[in-house]
Write a protein that holds these residues in place. Structure first.
Motif, PDB file in Angstrom:
ATOM      1  N   ILE A  24      14.682  28.061  28.228  1.00  0.00           N
ATOM      2  CA  ILE A  24      15.012  27.239  29.396  1.00  0.00           C
ATOM      3  C   ILE A  24      14.535  25.804  29.187  1.00  0.00           C
ATOM      4  N   PHE A  25      13.310  25.652  28.670  1.00  0.00           N
ATOM      5  CA  PHE A  25      12.788  24.304  28.458  1.00  0.00           C
ATOM      6  C   PHE A  25      13.519  23.584  27.322  1.00  0.00           C
ATOM      7  N   TYR A  26      13.974  24.333  26.313  1.00  0.00           N
ATOM      8  CA  TYR A  26      14.765  23.689  25.247  1.00  0.00           C
ATOM      9  C   TYR A  26      16.048  23.088  25.825  1.00  0.00           C
ATOM     10  N   VAL A  27      16.690  23.810  26.739  1.00  0.00           N
ATOM     11  CA  VAL A  27      17.905  23.287  27.370  1.00  0.00           C
ATOM     12  C   VAL A  27      17.585  22.013  28.143  1.00  0.00           C
ATOM     13  N   LEU A  28      16.468  22.025  28.880  1.00  0.00           N
ATOM     14  CA  LEU A  28      16.070  20.836  29.645  1.00  0.00           C
ATOM     15  C   LEU A  28      15.754  19.664  28.719  1.00  0.00           C
ATOM     16  N   LEU A  42      19.941  28.491  24.763  1.00  0.00           N
ATOM     17  CA  LEU A  42      20.813  29.553  25.266  1.00  0.00           C
ATOM     18  C   LEU A  42      20.744  30.795  24.389  1.00  0.00           C
ATOM     19  N   CYS A  43      20.681  30.590  23.072  1.00  0.00           N
ATOM     20  CA  CYS A  43      20.599  31.729  22.150  1.00  0.00           C
ATOM     21  C   CYS A  43      19.329  32.532  22.402  1.00  0.00           C
ATOM     22  N   ALA A  75      22.970  19.060  21.268  1.00  0.00           N
ATOM     23  CA  ALA A  75      23.698  20.294  20.975  1.00  0.00           C
ATOM     24  C   ALA A  75      22.759  21.350  20.396  1.00  0.00           C
ATOM     25  N   LEU A  76      21.878  20.936  19.495  1.00  0.00           N
ATOM     26  CA  LEU A  76      20.935  21.881  18.904  1.00  0.00           C
ATOM     27  C   LEU A  76      19.984  22.442  19.958  1.00  0.00           C
ATOM     28  N   SER A  77      19.440  21.569  20.814  1.00  0.00           N
ATOM     29  CA  SER A  77      18.491  22.005  21.832  1.00  0.00           C
ATOM     30  C   SER A  77      19.115  23.011  22.789  1.00  0.00           C
ATOM     31  N   LEU A 129      26.508  31.990  15.051  1.00  0.00           N
ATOM     32  CA  LEU A 129      27.540  31.696  16.049  1.00  0.00           C
ATOM     33  C   LEU A 129      27.150  30.477  16.887  1.00  0.00           C
ATOM     34  N   PHE A 130      25.895  30.420  17.331  1.00  0.00           N
ATOM     35  CA  PHE A 130      25.461  29.271  18.126  1.00  0.00           C
ATOM     36  C   PHE A 130      25.399  28.004  17.262  1.00  0.00           C
TER      37      PHE A 130
END
Length: 401
Positions: A308-312, A67-68, A60-62, A264-265
């Motif tokens: 983008i890489f954090y999401v991955l 996204l933020c 969830a944090l990543s 918010l995030f």
């Protein structure tokens, strides 16, 4: 100056993409994730999270910080780097598990996130946080970090060969590229774990991302002992320095909307076990510096790529957590301690810089580091209270002289 957060994304922004920005963004994401994800797992576990809940929180944090960063950077066309609150996770790791377990911690995460949102919109609250004397805020952070920073030494005592190998790798790589020192130590630790742990014992289902919704429980002890210290540490040690890094690189975003966006995030990630995301400081320098692109107007893509890489990376959180959970805890704590040594040094320097406030800072540091707990409230809060009392008395004495 026009509020950059309110500006629309101009057409054709894809033309600003560049190879240097991609390289800087990838490096920032790798360093940010690899150097401190062990701290996050340690902090969530200390709050009572199960392996699955810790994996959910890491994911969830990543995703939240990725996204933020993407949204804010594209919207402002400035390199707004986002990170999870590593000092906040260290605070959790140094705090006794609350009565009621992880649901109480999640309730505290929601309260802390709400305060960050309010701090961005309501200027008096933001000013109140900024008004906390810097020596006391730094001393509290140093006291929180001390326990984890002792872990590398304890690792050598408990597992000499493995502990020394991890520390030697960190020290040698730091001689050539300091930013890669902790990631290199992480790689060596993973190799040690792979050679010594029965990886086959890890359940295949634990390797996949599995968001777990945790119903929060709100208690006074959780509010005072977790939420307030987490809010203060995140704002004073991450959000405010993050704005400073951007300003040093000649970016002038309006701080309030950025604080509220990170809050918010954080709110969105909290029900799934995420404690806090915030403006980055160390990785922000990678994305906002000249290495990201000679043209400052095109560096925002570095923060977008990092996001983008954090999401991955977040999608691999289950595998990372399962692997780490199968390892001897002291090795993971050792890597976390090495990752926090720089933060400890900076906090100590900030705490002891002024001779007139040194006594109050030392009291804050000692009480926080002691692990003192009253009424279920952690030492970080009492350290700030004790140091604040000494600070107020010294000011009263000098003014009355």
């Amino acid at each position: 100056m026009t509020d950059p957060v309110a500006q629309p994304v101009p057409a054709g922004y894809l033309g600003d993409f560049s190879v240097p920005a991609f390289a800087a963004g990838w490096l920032a994401a790798f360093v940010g994730f690899a150097s401190s994800f062990a701290v996050i797992i340690q902090g969530l576990t200390a709050m009572g999270a199960s392996q699955a809940e810790a994996a959910s929180g890491l994911m969830a944090l990543s995703i939240a910080m990725g996204l933020c960063a993407i949204i804010l950077s594209l919207r402002t066309r400035q390199p707004i780097s986002i990170a999870w609150s590593t000092p906040g996770a260290a605070l959790l790791a140094a705090t006794a598990m609350p009565a009621g377990g992880f649901p109480v911690a999640v309730g505290a995460f929601l309260v802390s996130s709400t305060l960050i949102v309010v701090a961005g919109f309501w200027k008096p609250l933001g000013r109140a946080v900024a008004a906390i004397p810097a020596p006391l805020a730094n001393a509290m952070l140093a006291g929180v970090l001390l326990g984890l920073c002792l872990a590398p030494v304890k690792a050598v005592a408990e597992a000499p060969a493995q502990g020394l190998l991890i520390i030697a790798t960190w020290a040698l790589v730091a001689r050539f590229r300091r930013l890669l020192a902790v990631p290199a130590a992480v790689v060596v630790t993973i190799a040690i774990i792979a050679l010594t742990v029965d990886v086959g014992s890890i359940a295949p289902g634990a390797l996949w991302p599995n968001p777990i919704l945790v119903m929060p429980d709100f208690t006074i002890a959780g509010l005072v002992g977790i939420a307030l210290p987490l809010f203060i540490v995140t704002m004073a040690s991450q959000n405010i320095p993050g704005i400073a890094v951007l300003n040093v690189n000649n970016y002038r975003p309006a701080p309030g909307p950025l604080f509220s966006a990170t809050g918010l995030f954080s709110l969105l990630s909290a029900p799934f076990g995420g404690h806090a995301v915030n403006l980055a400081a160390i990785t922000a320098a990678l994305c906002a510096g000249a290495d990201a692109h000679p043209d400052p107007a095109r560096r925002y893509w570095a923060a977008v790529v990092a996001g983008i890489f954090y999401v991955l990376f977040g999608l691999a959180a289950g595998a990372a957590t399962a692997f780490i959970s199968a390892a001897p805890p002291i090795l993971i704590q050792a890597v976390a301690g090495l990752a926090l040594l720089g933060a400890l040094g900076g906090a100590l320097m900030g705490a002891m810089a002024g001779a007139e406030d040194r006594e109050a800072a030392i009291v804050t540091f000692v009480v926080t580091a002691s692990g003192l707990s009253f009424f279920g409230v952690s030492g970080a809060f009492w350290g700030l209270v004790a140091g604040g009392a000494i600070y107020g008395l010294s000011r009263w004495r000098r003014n009355g002289a």
